[in-house]
Each structure stands twice: as structure tokens, then as C-alpha cells.
Design an enzyme around this catalytic site. Structure first.
Site, PDB file in Angstrom:
ATOM      1  N   HIS A   1      64.433  53.667  47.814  1.00  0.00           N
ATOM      2  CA  HIS A   1      63.483  54.363  48.684  1.00  0.00           C
ATOM      3  C   HIS A   1      64.171  54.960  49.920  1.00  0.00           C
ATOM      4  O   HIS A   1      63.344  55.726  50.709  1.00  0.00           O
ATOM      5  CB  HIS A   1      62.174  53.357  48.767  1.00  0.00           C
TER       6      HIS A   1
ATOM      7  N   GLY B   1      62.182  49.350  58.334  1.00  0.00           N
ATOM      8  CA  GLY B   1      63.737  49.668  58.670  1.00  0.00           C
ATOM      9  C   GLY B   1      64.627  48.721  58.305  1.00  0.00           C
ATOM     10  O   GLY B   1      65.798  48.910  58.386  1.00  0.00           O
ATOM     11  N   ASN B   2      64.007  47.349  57.801  1.00  0.00           N
ATOM     12  CA  ASN B   2      65.015  46.349  57.300  1.00  0.00           C
ATOM     13  C   ASN B   2      65.402  46.391  55.731  1.00  0.00           C
ATOM     14  O   ASN B   2      66.019  46.026  55.240  1.00  0.00           O
ATOM     15  CB  ASN B   2      64.372  44.950  57.637  1.00  0.00           C
ATOM     16  N   SER B   3      64.711  47.640  55.381  1.00  0.00           N
ATOM     17  CA  SER B   3      64.753  47.924  53.820  1.00  0.00           C
ATOM     18  C   SER B   3      66.532  48.082  53.707  1.00  0.00           C
ATOM     19  O   SER B   3      66.907  48.746  54.285  1.00  0.00           O
ATOM     20  CB  SER B   3      64.253  49.192  53.359  1.00  0.00           C
TER      21      SER B   3
ATOM     22  N   ASP C   1      64.841  49.101  42.889  1.00  0.00           N
ATOM     23  CA  ASP C   1      64.830  49.862  44.250  1.00  0.00           C
ATOM     24  C   ASP C   1      66.253  49.600  44.937  1.00  0.00           C
ATOM     25  O   ASP C   1      66.283  49.298  45.992  1.00  0.00           O
ATOM     26  CB  ASP C   1      63.789  49.214  44.943  1.00  0.00           C
TER      27      ASP C   1
ATOM     28  N   ILE D   1      55.160  42.948  24.263  1.00  0.00           N
ATOM     29  CA  ILE D   1      55.108  41.538  24.127  1.00  0.00           C
ATOM     30  C   ILE D   1      53.956  41.304  25.322  1.00  0.00           C
ATOM     31  O   ILE D   1      53.728  41.877  26.256  1.00  0.00           O
ATOM     32  CB  ILE D   1      56.352  41.172  24.625  1.00  0.00           C
TER      33      ILE D   1
END
Length: 484
Positions: free
Chosen positions: A114, A215-217, A144, A276
Site C-alpha cells: 500500500h 509512515g512506519n509501514s 501487503d 471450507i
């Protein structure tokens, strides 16, 4: 006696002194080991490998967020690091900020999907201030993750992954990144929980209380040896900022995805071709199983499982020699298996153990192209009847048209339901369609009555029903104690 009366106080004082000294030393030992003495060296060592990512992209007013959690799972509190613009936002250039880290000396960089989604240009800035333009090697929206590449004549310092399964709840960790546009920031906390599942099919998150903000992503979650145990991906927040709960995708998931992105530029996951659900205690009782384990097959569309002979109602207990605990466990194991490979699948059908060899398909090709096979019913009695607190009416053409059901849907439509019944407590609602009772297709209430009688004679306390709601199907076990 005189000696005893004189020496006892001295002995007791000595004992007290020893106990006190031992307690002090023990508490000091705990304090010394309960937190790192100094993290400056660790932060300094990893700083050349953590990067600051900026992107320029075109805002698409119709784009949907990638890591959206369905409302009701975590009510209005879970947000990904970068909220998409409102739907009425104008199209045009926009910037995004995030983090990443180098994983090889030749310039491969990991970040979140992202962060670089729809980017026209990706800039990677080093701790030294040196900047590079990055190329996208591959992405995986399901986890991600994104793999980038930057080039330089010199080798890069990089971080190494370690086995995330070795991380224990309570272990100290460091989160590194660029929160709120502030370049290179570290925070420290502990592993709060492991094996968290949020909204994705392949989720395996490490939860941490190390402070994480927007911002730590894409930044690393490190153990005290400077090894990567996770990629910071998401936060649980009410305000949009950090409240001390962050989620990092476990390294054991990340490394498998990155290997495929590096080799193919895309993921290539195995596909079994079944829908399932977990085996609950009630379902286990209704099926005559001892323990609630395995993955219950609720539907078998066209695909590998159908070709091999697996049927709805089967309970998968083992896949490729690995024991299956629940549905999530099976999904992850199948996804990690090479597509095109033939693997043994062990299951229980009507109380008997059966084994099949299944040649796996590829999930990425299969997704979005599946067509469900539903049972056909015959001999329909059109009069509504009530059983197990459920008022049922056989599905006919008029009901199919009225409720938007496919032409091949046969069974019993739930017209009404007693709110005090076990069926209501188990989640059955009006307009649901009962397709099967105790493994058999149903076309009338008489079919269910016969299945109840059979289950009762077999000494079972519940009956298993296959319910369809919309395009989804699910098994439910209902108590038959009150039935004659």
C-alpha cells in the site's frame, strides 16, 4: 539449653541476612534481564539498512483501500497506515510516505504494497541522505508486501530475516521506520501476541506494543540481535495514531512471498479448490467425530478437489503429510505448496477415513473464475412446515425469481424462525436456503424429518445442515434433543 538460648538469635539473624541478600541479588538479576541495557548500538547497526520511501502517484477516485477490515470485525478502529482519499477526491498527483529496508547487498528492498500502490515514481532515501529511484520487482496485495530494487556501484548494508516462530510473547523488539515523515525513528516494546489474523487469507501477524505510527509501514520489526522477525504493516487505533498496538507480518510469511516475487515477479500459490470452515464442537458431535479438528468442506467448485473426488461434507485431516488443525491452517499450507504438485489428502467421510491424491492448481488463475455446483432437488411438496423452530418452504421457480436465486438452487427456503430456537442462536435467518441435512440433499421437510430420525437412532445429539446465504454456504449443527 543455654547454648540454644544464646545462639538462636544469632542463627536467625544470619538466616534473615542470607534471605535478604538472596532476594536483593534475585531482584537485581531480574531487573538486569528484563530489559536491554542500551539499544544505541543496535539502532546504529541497523540504520544504514532502513530506508525512507516517498512516492508520487495518480489519485484514483474510484480506488478501494487494500487493507480494509470489514466493519464489525474491529469496529471503526482498524485503519491501515495510509488512508485512501475520499471517493470524491479529484484525480491528480499525490505523495505517500513510508518505510522499507534492504535485504541484500545488491539493493533489494522490502516495503508494504500500500506504500507504493499506483506509484508513478518511487524514491528510496538512505540514512546517509543518498537517494535512489526504485524499480518494482513484484507485489502481493494479499500480504501487503512489495519487493523493490535499487542500483549502485557499491554494495549495500542489509538486514537478515530470522524464524518468526522463535519469537515468544514477552520478547523485546525494536520497530524502525519513518513515522509521520520524521526520518529514521526507533521505538521499543515487546511481542504482545503471535499468530494474529486480521482480514487477509494469509495473515500471520506479530502483535507488538512498540510505538508505531503512520509512515512506519514497510519498516522492520527486529529482535535484540538485529534480525528481522516481521514487516510493520498495520495499527489498531481510534485516533489515527499509535495507541501502542501494532501488527507486523511474520517473517516466515514474508520470506516465502519475497522468494516468489524475486523469481517470478508475482506469487504462485497452490489451489485445492474447496470452500471450507472450522469444525466446531457441535459439528464434530453431529458427524460422530471425537475431536473438533480439521477443515470441513462446505463446497467443491470445479477444480482439483472435485477432479480428485473430494465432496462437500468431507473433513480434511491431513494435507501433504501435515496435520490440519483448522481451516486457516489448511489455507496457509495449501498456499505454501507448489502449484502443479500432486499431494496426498486424508479425510473423513461418513465416519470412514479416505485418502486422495490431488494435483494442485494455481490460486491466482482460479480466483474470480469459480462456479459453484449446487444440488438439484426433486419431488417438491410446496406446503410450508415448521421443524426445529424453522418454518420452511420448498424452493420453486417463483421463489428463485423472488429471492434472486440461481436456477440450479434446490432446497428449503427459511420463511420464518423462532428467535428462541437453537437454529436462531446458530445464525440461521429468514431467506437462508437449507441444501442438505445429514449429508443428503433436501427437497421437503420430510427429508429433514427422516434425517433427524436416523441421527437420533444413531445416538447423535445434533444434525448437520448445509445452509446457503447469497453465494456463501456453511454447515451448521442443530440440536435434536427436543425432537421426537
Amino acid at each position: 539449653m543455654q547454648v540454644d538460648s544464646v545462639s538462636r538469635p544469632g542463627v536467625m539473624q544470619m538466616v534473615y541476612a542470607i534471605c535478604a541478600t538472596t532476594a536483593i541479588l534475585f531482584s537485581q538479576a531480574i531487573a538486569a534481564n528484563s530489559h536491554p541495557d542500551n539499544l544505541a548500538d543496535l539502532a546504529e547497526n541497523v540504520s544504514p539498512s532502513v530506508v525512507y520511501i516517498t512516492t508520487t502517484a495518480i489519485q484514483n477516485a474510484d480506488a478501494e483501500p487494500q487493507m480494509r477490515i470489514p466493519r464489525g470485525v474491529i469496529p471503526d478502529r482498524f485503519r491501515e497506515f495510509f488512508e485512501n482519499q475520499p471517493r470524491n477526491a479529484p484525480r491528480g498527483p499525490r505523495s505517500a510516505l513510508g518505510s522499507g529496508f534492504l535485504i541484500s547487498e545488491d539493493g533489494y528492498v522490502v516495503t508494504n504494497y500500500h506504500v507504493i500502490q499506483s506509484a508513478m515514481k518511487i524514491s528510496v532515501e538512505m540514512f546517509s541522505g543518498e537517494k535512489f529511484e526504485a524499480e518494482v520487482i513484484g507485489t502481493d496485495p494479499k500480504t501487503d508486501l512489495a519487493l523493490l530494487k535499487i542500483d549502485s556501484e557499491e554494495s549495500f548494508e542489509y538486514l537478515e530475516f530470522t524464524d518468526s516462530d522463535t519469537a515468544r510473547v514477552g520478547d523485546w523488539v525494536m520497530a524502525v521506520g519513518n513515522p509521520l515523515g520524521q526520518e529514521f525513528s526507533v521505538s521499543v516494546g515487546i511481542v504482545s501476541a503471535r499468530n494474529r489474523a486480521l482480514s487477509g487469507t494469509y495473515d500471520d501477524f506479530i502483535q507488538t506494543d512498540a510505538a508505531i505510527n503512520q509512515g512506519n509501514s514497510g519498516g522492520p520489526l527486529l529482535n535484540m540481535d538485529g534480525e528481522v522477525i516481521g514487516v510493520n504493516t498495520a495499527i489498531l487505533t481510534q485516533s489515527g495514531g499509535s495507541i501502542g498496538i501494532g501488527f507486523s507480518m511474520a517473517s516466515n510469511v514474508v520470506t516465502k512471498v519475497l522468494d516468489q516475487l524475486k523469481e517470478y515477479g508475482e506469487t504462485r500459490r497452490g489451489w485445492l479448490g474447496v470452500r471450507i470452515q472450522d469444525v466446531t464442537t457441535d459439528l464434530a458431535e453431529a458427524m460422530g467425530m471425537g475431536d473438533a479438528r480439521g477443515a470441513l468442506v462446505s463446497d467443491v467448485p470445479d477444480g482439483p478437489a472435485a477432479d480428485a473426488g473430494i465432496l462437500p461434507g468431507d473433513v480434511i485431516l491431513s494435507f501433504n503429510g501435515l496435520e490440519i488443525q483448522d481451516s486457516r491452517n489448511l489455507i496457509n499450507i495449501v498456499g505454501d505448496t507448489e502449484f502443479g504438485k500432486t499431494v496426498p489428502v486424508e479425510l473423513i467421510r461418513d465416519g470412514e477415513a479416505i485418502s486422495f491424491d490431488v494435483k494442485l492448481g494455481r490460486r491466482e488463475i482460479a480466483e474470480g473464475t469459480l462456479t459453484a455446483k449446487l444440488s438439484d432437488g426433486t419431488g417438491i411438496d410446496s406446503s410450508p412446515r415448521t421443524i426445529l423452530g424453522i418454518t420452511l418452504v420448498p424452493v420453486d421457480e417463483s421463489l428463485r425469481e423472488q429471492h434472486g436465486l440461481n436456477a440450479d438452487v434446490s432446497g428449503l427456503l427459511v420463511e420464518d424462525i423462532d428467535s428462541l430456537s437453537d437454529a436462531y442462536d446458530k445464525g440461521i435467518r429468514p431467506n437462508d436456503v437449507i441444501l442438505e441435512a445429514a449429508h443428503k440433499p433436501v427437497a421437503s421437510v420430510k427429508d429433514i424429518e427422516e434425517s433427524i430420525q436416523y441421527a437420533s437412532e444413531a445416538g447423535r445429539k445434533a444434525i448437520r445442515l448445509l445452509i446457503q446465504r447469497g453465494d456463501n454456504k456453511r454447515y451448521i449443527a442443530l440440536s435434536i434433543n427436543d425432537e421426537s
